[in-house]
Design a protein around this motif. Structure first.
Motif, short mmCIF file in Angstrom:
data_model
loop_
_atom_site.label_atom_id
_atom_site.label_comp_id
_atom_site.label_asym_id
_atom_site.label_seq_id
_atom_site.Cartn_x
_atom_site.Cartn_y
_atom_site.Cartn_z
N GLY A 183 0.81 -1.21 0.00
CA GLY A 183 0.00 0.00 0.00
C GLY A 183 0.84 1.26 0.00
O GLY A 183 0.55 2.23 -0.71
N MET A 184 1.92 1.26 0.81
CA MET A 184 2.82 2.41 0.84
C MET A 184 3.52 2.61 -0.50
O MET A 184 3.66 3.73 -0.99
N LEU A 185 3.94 1.50 -1.11
CA LEU A 185 4.61 1.56 -2.41
C LEU A 185 3.68 2.12 -3.47
O LEU A 185 4.10 2.89 -4.34
N TYR A 186 2.40 1.75 -3.40
CA TYR A 186 1.42 2.28 -4.36
C TYR A 186 1.29 3.79 -4.22
O TYR A 186 1.24 4.51 -5.21
N ILE A 187 1.25 4.26 -2.98
CA ILE A 187 1.11 5.71 -2.76
C ILE A 187 2.30 6.45 -3.34
O ILE A 187 2.15 7.48 -4.02
N TRP A 188 3.51 5.94 -3.11
CA TRP A 188 4.71 6.57 -3.67
C TRP A 188 4.64 6.61 -5.20
O TRP A 188 4.81 7.67 -5.81
N MET A 189 4.41 5.46 -5.79
CA MET A 189 4.47 5.35 -7.24
C MET A 189 3.31 6.05 -7.92
O MET A 189 3.47 6.72 -8.95
N MET A 190 2.11 5.92 -7.35
CA MET A 190 0.93 6.52 -7.97
C MET A 190 1.02 8.04 -7.97
O MET A 190 0.53 8.69 -8.89
N SER A 191 1.69 8.59 -6.97
CA SER A 191 1.88 10.04 -6.93
C SER A 191 2.69 10.50 -8.13
O SER A 191 2.36 11.50 -8.79
N LEU A 192 3.75 9.75 -8.46
CA LEU A 192 4.59 10.09 -9.60
C LEU A 192 3.85 9.86 -10.92
O LEU A 192 3.95 10.67 -11.85
N ILE A 193 3.10 8.76 -11.01
CA ILE A 193 2.37 8.45 -12.23
C ILE A 193 1.28 9.49 -12.48
O ILE A 193 1.09 9.96 -13.61
N PHE A 194 0.57 9.87 -11.43
CA PHE A 194 -0.48 10.87 -11.59
C PHE A 194 0.11 12.23 -11.97
O PHE A 194 -0.46 12.98 -12.77
N TYR A 195 1.26 12.54 -11.40
CA TYR A 195 1.97 13.77 -11.77
C TYR A 195 2.37 13.73 -13.24
O TYR A 195 2.23 14.72 -13.95
N ARG A 196 2.84 12.55 -13.69
CA ARG A 196 3.20 12.40 -15.11
C ARG A 196 1.97 12.57 -16.01
O ARG A 196 2.02 13.17 -17.07
N TYR A 197 0.83 12.02 -15.55
CA TYR A 197 -0.44 12.14 -16.28
C TYR A 197 -0.80 13.60 -16.55
O TYR A 197 -1.17 13.98 -17.66
N THR A 198 -0.73 14.40 -15.50
CA THR A 198 -1.36 15.71 -15.54
C THR A 198 -0.42 16.87 -15.87
O THR A 198 -0.90 17.95 -16.23
#
Length: 343
Positions: A183-198
């Protein structure tokens, strides 16, 4: 050129085929389709054996290419499909045939692969000198590390149900630890992926199928959390934090559910609006897996949380995942036929 020579360029993502097939087999078992479940289990086992041989051959014969992919920002995380695929083989064995020692062997292998890949891939990506920019280096495939972690958590929780104390307690603790770490790893990675998205330009070609792992990682996190809730009566420390586990399990499920319409809209934009062509790619298995996992995780969550108002969702997503699996498998067969003609 022989088939083995072709392994020089073998995609690290091909174990996604075993992942997708395995989880749909589990979903078929849940939906009481034993023939489909056992057939898909057989296909996933054959796929695992063939791919294990091909990747081992590639690692030995084309070690330079293998290592280059392993420490690559774009391809390295895809190797985590080997962990998830192995753990899912063990989960199928446990659920379909109740073969404890076979499942335990798969668990040991999955845990070993997880340790090797986690500390090899992320160490290499950290210390390498030449690194890509964020928009070129990260994708949904990075979340396969989360899927692999949660797959080990799932199998640990399943094995714990058939293990006597004190090992049952320790397996449940490992499952909980892996669940929290995933869960912690998802939060780290998803933050970067969402930043890349937008904040970076997003072209149709950038929306590769592994972006469906955005949802799949949350779905398998839901499955692991649900199993921990079910195991709580036999593990006092789980019982004491049961409200916490329930809250985060629903949190994971709700997040995964949010991604489904978003990914469908982006898929329409990619293929209908921007007319990006369809074509078989091993990465498409990364889009099949989340659909099957959503069916399986929702089914178990309903048991753990006693939600009766979501009864229809697992069945709908089971048939949807089976349809998408069939189309993708047809594409794989066509691709293999073309490959055979070229040899």
């Amino acid at each position: 050129m022989s088939l083995l020579q072709k392994t020089k360029d073998l995609s690290p993502a091909y174990f996604g085929f075993v992942m997708a097939t395995g989880i749909i087999a589990i979903a078929a078992h849940q939906q009481h389709y034993p023939i489909i479940a056992k057939l898909l289990f057989l296909v996933s086992c054959i796929g695992w054996l063939v791919l294990a041989y091909l990747y081992t051959y590639r690692a030995i014969r084309f070690s330079k290419d293998f290592t280059t992919d392993l420490i690559s920002h774009s391809k390295g995380p895809s190797f985590f499909t080997t962990v998830a695929a192995t753990a899912l083989i063990g989960s199928q064995v446990m659920l379909l045939y109740d073969l404890y020692w076979v499942a335990f062997s798969a668990w040991l292998l999955a845990l070993l692969l997880w340790l090797i890949l986690t500390y090899t891939v992320f160490t290499a990506l950290t210390i390498r000198r030449n690194k890509p920019t964020l928009d070129k280096g990260i994708s949904g495939a990075w979340l396969l590390a989360v899927v692999a972690t949660q797959a080990v958590a799932v199998l640990s929780a399943l094995i714990a149900t058939q293990t006597s104390q004190p090992w049952r307690l320790e397996l449940n603790f490992l499952a909980l630890s892996m669940w929290l770490w995933g869960g912690m790893l998802y939060i780290w990675m998803m933050s970067l992926i969402f930043y890349r998205y937008t904040f970076f330009q997003f072209l149709p070609g950038d929306l590769a199928p592994p972006y469906w792992i955005n949802m799949g990682a949350m779905a398998i996190s839901t499955l692991a959390g649900s199993l921990l809730i079910i195991n709580a009566p036999n593990a006092p420390f789980l019982q004491s934090i049961k409200p916490f586990i329930k809250g985060f399990t629903v949190f994971y499920w709700a997040t995964g559910t949010w991604w489904i319409p978003m990914l469908l809209i982006l898929g329409i934009w990619r293929h209908v609006v921007r007319r990006f062509p369809f074509g078989y790619d091993p990465l498409y298995w990364g889009a099949v897996f989340p659909l099957g996992m959503y069916s399986a995780c929702t089914f178990v969550m309903l048991q753990a949380m006693e939600f009766s108002f979501l009864d229809g969702l697992p069945t709908v997503f089971f048939f949807l995942s089976l349809l998408v699996w069939s189309v993708t498998f047809f594409g794989l067969c066509r691709n293999l036929a073309k490959l055979r003609q070229q040899l």
